[in-house]
Design an enzyme around this catalytic site. Structure first.
Site, short mmCIF file in Angstrom:
data_model
loop_
_atom_site.label_atom_id
_atom_site.label_comp_id
_atom_site.label_asym_id
_atom_site.label_seq_id
_atom_site.Cartn_x
_atom_site.Cartn_y
_atom_site.Cartn_z
CG ASP A 1 -12.07 2.97 6.10
OD1 ASP A 1 -11.50 3.78 6.84
OD2 ASP A 1 -11.92 2.95 4.86
NE ARG B 1 -10.71 10.28 9.48
CZ ARG B 1 -9.79 9.58 8.83
NH1 ARG B 1 -10.05 8.34 8.43
NH2 ARG B 1 -8.61 10.10 8.58
CG HIS C 1 -1.80 1.24 1.26
ND1 HIS C 1 -2.96 1.32 0.54
CD2 HIS C 1 -1.65 2.44 1.88
CE1 HIS C 1 -3.52 2.51 0.74
NE2 HIS C 1 -2.74 3.21 1.55
CB SER D 1 -8.69 4.81 7.54
OG SER D 1 -9.20 4.81 6.23
CE LYS E 1 -9.12 2.07 3.28
NZ LYS E 1 -9.26 3.39 2.65
#
Lengths: 434, 434
Positions: free
Chosen positions: A161, A168, A82, A183, A187
């Site tokens: 999320d 948010r 990621h 968050s 995932k």
């Protein structure tokens, strides 16, 4: 358990229990806790923070809030990758086939781009026919067949999320370390990863402005991974200027293919090898990062990585001929040069400004519902530290609209800072955490 | 102006401008800012605080969010009185006729009770026929006729406060000094007061637990009043044990009548004279509080205050014969003595516990929609510092239900702490602010 008592506890700076966090998340997803109570709690979390334990509990509560992808039928350790996002960041397109060619199964969920950073899904969709909306079964079938599958989010993963992220955004509680970290990790965990390699970027083109902030986010995510039993390692990397030379969807696919051919820009190649090597280490395919890099260099040289990319495109319905002939990718009508207004050295070139120029051409979205143009974008000819002569080309603008093209040329001319001495630049990779 | 930017500003501890505060309040009342954004802002205000200037701006924005009562047709300076609430606090019933008898017009909006503290409206409704739901015209007519009118809120006064108060209750943002102070002051200002006398209570039966907290709230409200041009003075007073002896609606009316006759408990008489004297000073009817008290004592002695109360009851539809014959007020079926379990001195008697015992008898509400029983309650025979012999009566329970009566006797027996030495008690009035 009363929601207001939980809000009050966090408001007063106390640590929430695992039960309290699970209660809040499950009730919120079920619609039993209203947005206004969650908004008050988010602001209390923003201002009071969360301990490592709380952050890990929040992550798991979100990961378990919906479906979880079961990759246990795929043999081997599944390692996910990621990036916190940057401009010109096409490393996923390079790293995934590289690592899959080394025998590590790669099952990746990716997102679309928003704002000045691009999304991997948008980039792959520049390949004619390429399908990223795979159902869960098809996703697993692709993974079994070619050892590599990439999809937009399948199923109802981490719905907490999704709901929290939207809240948010409208309550000024986005830039909270525990909320950002949980968050991302929720995932990844819901998507079934056994181990996770993170690329946490800092600088003008990244979410985290400074190296210190990126290191803190990296440490927080590594701590979450450790706490929940998913080995996690993070590279902290610079995003002061764009990564590689191409910014724009088809242009980035073309650069990724060149890199898999061993002909890519140095920075993109270096970062792809470093991330891939860490993935091999976490998948027990290499003892050290150095050994991993050697292995991956061999797969670039042998053409195995490029071949894996070809199989991957084919498996997901794309026109695999683009691998041999990148001109089959969408092409912009105009290519305009950006001439240097002075001689000297490039002192700086802010990644976010280049990203915004590409977005204005149509390569990115300002709002979720905007369409993008896969063909347009920017290809840099000069980067920070390079020498340049007056009127020499700094970059090329690929445009489908003459006015937008001219505006991008003007914007990029202004974005390059040219001075007598080369600019000072952070190293590309400033640290490894975890 | 963007709501998220305003939330972010307060989140980061910055001072909001008058325009930002007015924008938020007017859009929130109009339903254009959703509860979740306001909830995030409230939590940011709770944790970051507000300057005096911000608090004054918030107060005025709330005061102007709906109708404002126009008392300009009534000659003289209109002075309002507000208590932050306590157990057995029937001073309003004594002070209003006292001050009106001195020629100061008194137009008061009052609330119903919730929790262990009683509301003035509930007390007055114990008088057969007494009407508190006056329309604005009728309210002004009563005021012109007898110089005194009291009503539940008429019209749409300070709707922003109503909406914010409900949201604070469910988002754990109630106990914030600027939010409490602006909520009280906004209602007083919208109700048309030229000057305001506050009774800010501290102790077990009050909203503020300590003298220091009550003083801080008093200072904040006085600062608001000064900033918006309404002279405000606050007495800081103890609410460790109930005020006076009676707790319960009809029982408190009876005690108020006795006090207007000059036969009330010392503490209730003292506080009523002190509050009334400050009102006379702010209305320019007395030079000093001392002179004001002398004037008011004369009105007690002459019977003028009691006569004003009689007129007031009559004007609002009540049975004025209760003034001469308080037995016409609702009476409970049973009166049970609470016997002392030991000899000694009363060390403490927490006001909140007595309030809860009365509430359990039916004298108060736990939820807004609960009905109350005007007849029931508690009359104390012993208060802190008093000597008591074993089996002597500590208090009487007035009950309409045998089981509830027995439970109240048991609860009160436990609530009295009896020891060898008299307990230490704060003075009733600990300070004057403003």
């Amino acid at each position: 358990m009363r929601t207001t008592s939980i809000i009050a506890k966090k408001r007063d700076g106390e640590e929430l229990t695992a039960n309290e966090i699970r209660f809040v998340i499950s009730r919120y997803v079920a619609g039993e806790i209203p947005d206004y109570q969650m908004a008050a709690l988010l602001m209390a979390i923003y201002l009071r923070g969360m301990t490592e334990r709380e952050t890990a509990e929040l992550t798991m509560a979100m990961a378990r809030s919906g479906e979880e992808l079961d990759l246990s039928s795929i043999p081997g350790r599944k390692v996910d990758k990621h990036s916190t996002g940057g401009v010109g960041d096409k490393t996923t397109l390079v790293v995934l086939p590289l690592v899959a060619a080394a025998g590590v199964p790669v099952a990746k969920m990716s997102g679309r781009g928003l704002g000045h950073t691009g999304g991997t899904i948008d980039k792959l969709e520049a390949i004619p026919g390429f399908r990223t909306a795979l159902g869960q079964e098809e996703f697993l079938a692709c993974l079994r067949r070619s050892g590599l599958a990439l999809s937009g989010q399948t199923g109802n993963l981490a719905p907490a999320d999704k709901k929290l992220y939207a809240l948010r955004d409208v309550t000024a509680t986005t830039a909270s370390l525990p909320l950002i970290a949980s968050s991302i990790m929720a995932k990844k965990i819901a998507a079934g990863a056994d181990a996770i390699v993170l690329d946490v970027k800092f600088g003008s083109g990244a979410f985290m402005p400074t190296q210190a902030a990126a290191e803190e986010l990296a440490r927080t995510m590594v701590a979450i991974g450790t706490a929940v039993g998913r080995t996690t390692r993070a590279l902290v990397t610079a995003m002061e200027q764009p990564l590689g030379l191409a910014v724009g969807n088809a242009l980035e696919v073309k650069e990724a293919i060149a890199t898999l051919r061993g002909e890519g820009p140095d920075d993109l190649t270096e970062l792809s090898l470093a991330l891939g090597a860490e993935m091999l280490v976490l998948a027990d395919k290499a003892q050290t990062a150095g050994a991993g890099k050697e292995l991956l260099r061999g797969l670039l040289r042998s053409g195995a990585a490029l071949e894996k990319f070809r199989q991957f495109v084919l498996a997901q319905g794309g026109d695999a001929r683009v691998v041999e002939n990148p001109n089959l990718l969408p092409q912009a009508k105009q290519v305009l040069a950006v001439p240097a207004p002075a001689s000297g050295h490039i002192i700086s070139l802010r990644a976010d400004q280049v990203g915004r120029a590409a977005m204005a051409l149509g390569a990115g979205r300002e709002r979720k519902e905007d369409d993008i143009d896969p063909a347009v974008g920017v290809v840099l000819n000069k980067k920070v530290g390079d020498a340049v002569r007056m009127a020499e080309t700094l970059a090329w603008v690929h445009a489908n609209d003459a006015r937008r093209g001219r505006e991008a040329v003007a914007a990029l001319t202004a974005d390059y800072a040219i001075g007598p001495e080369p600019g000072d630049l952070s190293p590309l990779i400033t640290g490894v955490i975890g």
